[in-house]
Design a protein around this motif. Structure first.
Motif, PDB file in Angstrom:
ATOM      1  N   GLY A 176      52.361  32.646  29.208  1.00 25.49           N
ATOM      2  CA  GLY A 176      52.624  32.526  30.949  1.00 25.49           C
ATOM      3  C   GLY A 176      50.980  33.316  31.278  1.00 25.49           C
ATOM      4  O   GLY A 176      51.869  33.350  32.931  1.00 25.49           O
ATOM      5  N   GLY A 177      50.501  33.816  30.408  1.00 28.96           N
ATOM      6  CA  GLY A 177      49.496  34.659  30.554  1.00 28.96           C
ATOM      7  C   GLY A 177      48.607  35.131  30.138  1.00 28.96           C
ATOM      8  O   GLY A 177      47.501  36.508  30.825  1.00 28.96           O
ATOM      9  N   GLN A 181      45.403  37.587  32.333  1.00 27.60           N
ATOM     10  CA  GLN A 181      45.655  38.613  32.905  1.00 27.60           C
ATOM     11  C   GLN A 181      45.414  39.779  31.572  1.00 27.60           C
ATOM     12  O   GLN A 181      44.492  40.828  32.762  1.00 27.60           O
ATOM     13  CB  GLN A 181      47.646  38.493  32.745  1.00 27.60           C
ATOM     14  CG  GLN A 181      48.373  39.768  33.652  1.00 27.60           C
ATOM     15  CD  GLN A 181      48.801  40.900  32.706  1.00 27.60           C
ATOM     16  OE1 GLN A 181      48.194  40.636  31.165  1.00 27.60           O
ATOM     17  NE2 GLN A 181      49.535  41.775  33.617  1.00 27.60           N
ATOM     18  N   PRO A 182      45.780  39.929  30.309  1.00 23.52           N
ATOM     19  CA  PRO A 182      45.027  40.963  30.298  1.00 23.52           C
ATOM     20  C   PRO A 182      43.354  40.974  30.438  1.00 23.52           C
ATOM     21  O   PRO A 182      42.437  42.082  30.115  1.00 23.52           O
ATOM     22  CB  PRO A 182      45.264  41.073  28.620  1.00 23.52           C
ATOM     23  CG  PRO A 182      45.963  40.099  28.381  1.00 23.52           C
ATOM     24  CD  PRO A 182      46.932  39.308  29.329  1.00 23.52           C
ATOM     25  N   ALA A 183      42.961  39.532  29.977  1.00 24.51           N
ATOM     26  CA  ALA A 183      41.343  39.970  29.899  1.00 24.51           C
ATOM     27  C   ALA A 183      41.031  40.119  31.252  1.00 24.51           C
ATOM     28  O   ALA A 183      40.146  40.517  31.595  1.00 24.51           O
ATOM     29  CB  ALA A 183      40.924  37.937  29.984  1.00 24.51           C
ATOM     30  N   ALA A 184      41.608  40.258  32.377  1.00 26.25           N
ATOM     31  CA  ALA A 184      41.108  40.289  33.949  1.00 26.25           C
ATOM     32  C   ALA A 184      41.208  41.991  34.060  1.00 26.25           C
ATOM     33  O   ALA A 184      40.435  42.423  34.969  1.00 26.25           O
ATOM     34  CB  ALA A 184      42.421  39.823  34.926  1.00 26.25           C
ATOM     35  N   PHE A 185      42.149  42.235  33.476  1.00 23.66           N
ATOM     36  CA  PHE A 185      42.209  43.697  32.960  1.00 23.66           C
ATOM     37  C   PHE A 185      41.196  44.137  32.658  1.00 23.66           C
ATOM     38  O   PHE A 185      41.511  45.267  33.179  1.00 23.66           O
ATOM     39  CB  PHE A 185      43.953  44.309  33.735  1.00 23.66           C
ATOM     40  CG  PHE A 185      45.782  43.743  34.118  1.00 23.66           C
ATOM     41  CD1 PHE A 185      45.010  43.262  35.345  1.00 23.66           C
ATOM     42  CD2 PHE A 185      46.363  44.264  34.356  1.00 23.66           C
ATOM     43  CE1 PHE A 185      46.493  43.049  36.113  1.00 23.66           C
ATOM     44  CE2 PHE A 185      47.261  43.980  34.126  1.00 23.66           C
ATOM     45  CZ  PHE A 185      47.524  43.317  35.619  1.00 23.66           C
ATOM     46  N   VAL A 404      43.603  35.306  38.660  1.00 28.47           N
ATOM     47  CA  VAL A 404      44.689  36.295  37.860  1.00 28.47           C
ATOM     48  C   VAL A 404      45.562  37.065  37.989  1.00 28.47           C
ATOM     49  O   VAL A 404      46.252  35.779  37.526  1.00 28.47           O
ATOM     50  CB  VAL A 404      43.418  36.226  37.065  1.00 28.47           C
ATOM     51  CG1 VAL A 404      44.640  36.514  35.144  1.00 28.47           C
ATOM     52  CG2 VAL A 404      42.324  35.309  36.542  1.00 28.47           C
ATOM     53  N   THR A 405      45.570  38.013  38.819  1.00 28.86           N
ATOM     54  CA  THR A 405      46.261  38.720  39.282  1.00 28.86           C
ATOM     55  C   THR A 405      46.252  39.131  40.472  1.00 28.86           C
ATOM     56  O   THR A 405      44.817  38.969  41.209  1.00 28.86           O
ATOM     57  CB  THR A 405      46.564  39.415  38.678  1.00 28.86           C
ATOM     58  OG1 THR A 405      44.823  40.024  38.319  1.00 28.86           O
ATOM     59  CG2 THR A 405      46.728  39.416  36.811  1.00 28.86           C
ATOM     60  N   ASN A 425      54.170  39.171  37.928  1.00 26.66           N
ATOM     61  CA  ASN A 425      52.716  40.338  37.370  1.00 26.66           C
ATOM     62  C   ASN A 425      52.000  38.595  37.342  1.00 26.66           C
ATOM     63  O   ASN A 425      50.852  38.190  36.686  1.00 26.66           O
ATOM     64  CB  ASN A 425      52.668  40.968  36.197  1.00 26.66           C
ATOM     65  CG  ASN A 425      51.668  41.904  36.338  1.00 26.66           C
ATOM     66  OD1 ASN A 425      50.221  41.540  36.458  1.00 26.66           O
ATOM     67  ND2 ASN A 425      52.387  43.181  37.053  1.00 26.66           N
ATOM     68  N   ASP A 426      53.020  38.092  36.671  1.00 28.81           N
ATOM     69  CA  ASP A 426      52.271  36.479  36.022  1.00 28.81           C
ATOM     70  C   ASP A 426      52.254  34.951  37.017  1.00 28.81           C
ATOM     71  O   ASP A 426      52.091  34.084  36.954  1.00 28.81           O
ATOM     72  CB  ASP A 426      52.986  35.637  34.939  1.00 28.81           C
ATOM     73  CG  ASP A 426      53.097  36.790  33.970  1.00 28.81           C
ATOM     74  OD1 ASP A 426      52.543  37.957  33.456  1.00 28.81           O
ATOM     75  OD2 ASP A 426      54.392  36.442  33.130  1.00 28.81           O
TER      76      ASP A 426
END
Lengths: 491, 95
Positions: A176-177, A181-185, A404-405, A425-426
């Protein structure tokens, strides 16, 4: 790049080709980096030192014979939900804490064939259920840019390992991301390929109609190289697509003149923090400057229901997939009960963490007699609406664009008490999984945290099914026109 | 949508998930809260919309029914908590 641990895969390959380094040196540099920083970061659950060095030596022999490929000798990390023969695979769960798979996942076979070096297995939310790695049964992972913040999840270990140079590249999985999402963070590149592009054989199943394995890398060229290595049909996964796989590096032309990109209103909504809004605005200007034709205002009305749709479908599939953890065939087993049933109930009670239990119960409820039509069937119908809206939008545009977020990485502990808050978050990432579309997360700048930290943010591109090449082409052109990829956290 | 204590116990039973009595109120509250957020979806008019169970419209994949090499019994039982004579051993199923 002065430090060997900061290298990209293509830079490392160039050094290997010129005989200026060896896989042994690169692998040792990664292992040294892990030894130096992983107490602070917590990206790894298992480090396979001996196996990695043996693989490195084999890769050096292969390179010496002139038989190497683009990933031969490159030290990388893999999320701990992909089976590795002889190396334990925990899925971030107590229930699999001592599970040593008797076979390799398809992607691991591919990496072995390519001669890549597996450094170890990375931390993750238990069974990939989470957006912060805080649901790992073992320990948290810290964001390399701000150690009191989450790395994102569920592939947060892989993202953090690449961001701080413990691994040159890594694989994650995205339901679901969980890649984007971790790539962005963490300020790295993350790709969720089209559903069916990469075989799920040997990936511990979570949401089988949503799960996809993909790369987390320092730049887009590495992303293309890693996708080249793992993509393609595998008959052991009946949903893997019978399509030829292009050489994705051929897409990295730098030319995106005339590419039509639509900005999805819901993924750059009103009311964002102005600094976050600025990230999206700057990226759009940058893409326009490169010759792309960007239009604002793409409306996908059913996206408003994507979160509910996702959080019915994913837990429903999970509740069925996780029925296999019964304490009989493998994994943690409670044995003190009077009957097999009592042992099974208690195995699952003590083996699973709270988030996994919540999702199993949500899914069981949505599939149970009397609620199936109201929840599960309804969610599948809404899935059709969401898919159709994407199809219509992607007839008008080559790519869709969004954040992304809605925020940068949040603080550890900030959202653990409120499961629904964590689910939010997703919100920009899960629609791609619902529709099965490929989506690429790209570093797009930084916003300031309250203590003056620089927190990375990402923008996302979505494309038609199996058009990862368009994502990589645009992502590469964008990346080359910015300096984000040169910025690494000081760990 | 609010779940009763009995409903939570029933769901846990269906899922073969043991639950500590002390944890019950927490799960009851959290699951009810999540289901509350799904209310808008269940109220949506989807009359005549076909369900999508898979994002790709693939044909069923068939293959010949051939005997192939698979994992050895030794490999399969290597992770078993309790095995005996090539079998998984469990407590009595019927009391």
């Amino acid at each position: 790049m002065s430090e060997p641990h900061g290298l990209t895969a293509h830079e490392a390959r160039d050094l290997l080709e010129r005989r200026e380094t060896t896989s042994r040196e690169l692998t040792q540099a990664s292992l040294d980096r892990i030894a130096a920083v992983d107490d602070k970061i917590g990206a790894f659950l298992t480090v396979a030192t001996d196996e990695a060095l043996a693989q490195a030596d084999a890769a050096d022999e292969r390179l010496h014979r002139g038989e190497g490929g683009p990933l031969t000798g490159i030290p990388l990390a893999v999320k701990d939900n992909m089976c590795t023969r002889g190396i334990r695979t925990t899925c971030g769960s107590r229930i699999l804490e001592e599970f040593v798979p008797p076979y390799d996942a398809h992607v691991i076979e591919r990496l072995n064939e390519a001669g890549a070096v597996l450094l170890g297995k990375t931390n993750m939310d238990e069974f990939a259920m989470g957006s912060s790695v805080e649901h790992s049964a073992f320990h948290p992972t810290h964001n390399p840019w701000a150690l009191d913040r989450v790395p994102g999840g569920s592939s947060g270990g892989s993202a953090a390992a690449v961001a701080c140079g413990e691994a040159v590249v890594a694989l994650g999985s995205d339901t679901g991301g969980s890649i984007r999402q971790p790539a962005a963070f963490c300020g790295v590149v993350g790709l969720k390929p089209t559903y069916g592009r990469v075989s799920r054989y040997g990936l511990v199943a979570f949401g089988s109609s949503l799960d996809q394995i993909g790369p987390l890398t320092k730049d887009v060229e590495d992303c293309a190289l890693l996708l080249n290595a793992v993509a393609g049909q595998d008959l052991r996964d009946a949903t893997s697509a019978p399509l030829d796989v292009p050489d994705f590096t051929a897409a990295l032309t730098g030319d995106i003149a005339g590419l039509k990109i639509g900005v999805v209103s819901d993924y750059v909504p009103e009311g964002l923090d102005p600094a976050v809004r600025g990230i999206a605005d700057s990226a759009v200007k940058q893409l326009e400057g490169l010759g792309a034709e960007v239009e604002w205002g793409v409306e996908l009305p059913s996206t408003a229901h994507a979160l509910a749709c996702y959080y019915i479908i994913a837990p429903s599939e999970a509740s069925a997939n996780l029925a296999r953890y019964d304490g009989v065939k493998y994994g943690y087993s409670y044995t003190e009960g009077e009957s097999m049933w009592e042992n099974m109930d208690k195995t699952r009670q003590f083996g699973f963490g709270d988030e996994v239990k919540r999702r199993i119960m949500l899914g069981t409820y949505a599939l149970s007699s009397g609620y199936y039509d109201a929840y599960y069937l309804k969610a599948l119908q809404v899935r059709t609406l969401i898919r159709r809206e994407f199809e219509a939008a992607l007839e008008r545009y080559d790519l869709l664009f969004g954040l992304v977020t809605p925020t940068p990485a949040f603080a550890l502990g900030e959202k653990t008490d409120d499961p629904y808050e964590m689910y939010l978050n997703d919100i920009f990432t899960m629609p791609a999984n619902i529709a099965g579309l490929p989506a690429l997360s790209l570093p797009a700048g930084f916003v300031d945290g309250p203590a003056g930290e620089r927190l990375p943010m990402g923008v996302q591109l979505l494309a038609k099914p199996f058009d990862e090449a368009a994502l990589l082409r645009a992502g590469h052109a964008y990346e080359q026109s910015t300096s984000w990829r040169d910025q690494r956290p000081a760990v | 949508m609010s779940l009763t204590r009995e409903e939570v116990l029933h769901i846990a039973h269906l899922a073969h998930l043991g639950i500590d009595e002390r944890e019950l109120p927490k799960f009851q509250e959290q699951l009810s809260d999540i289901l509350e957020h799904f209310a808008a979806l269940t109220a949506l008019d989807t009359e005549g919309v076909p369900p999508t169970s898979h994002p790709l419209a693939l044909e069923s994949v068939m293959r010949d029914d051939e005997v192939k090499e698979s994992l050895s019994v030794e490999d399969v039982l290597a992770n078993a908590p309790n095995a005996e004579d090539d079998l998984f051993r469990v407590r009595a199923v019927l009391n």
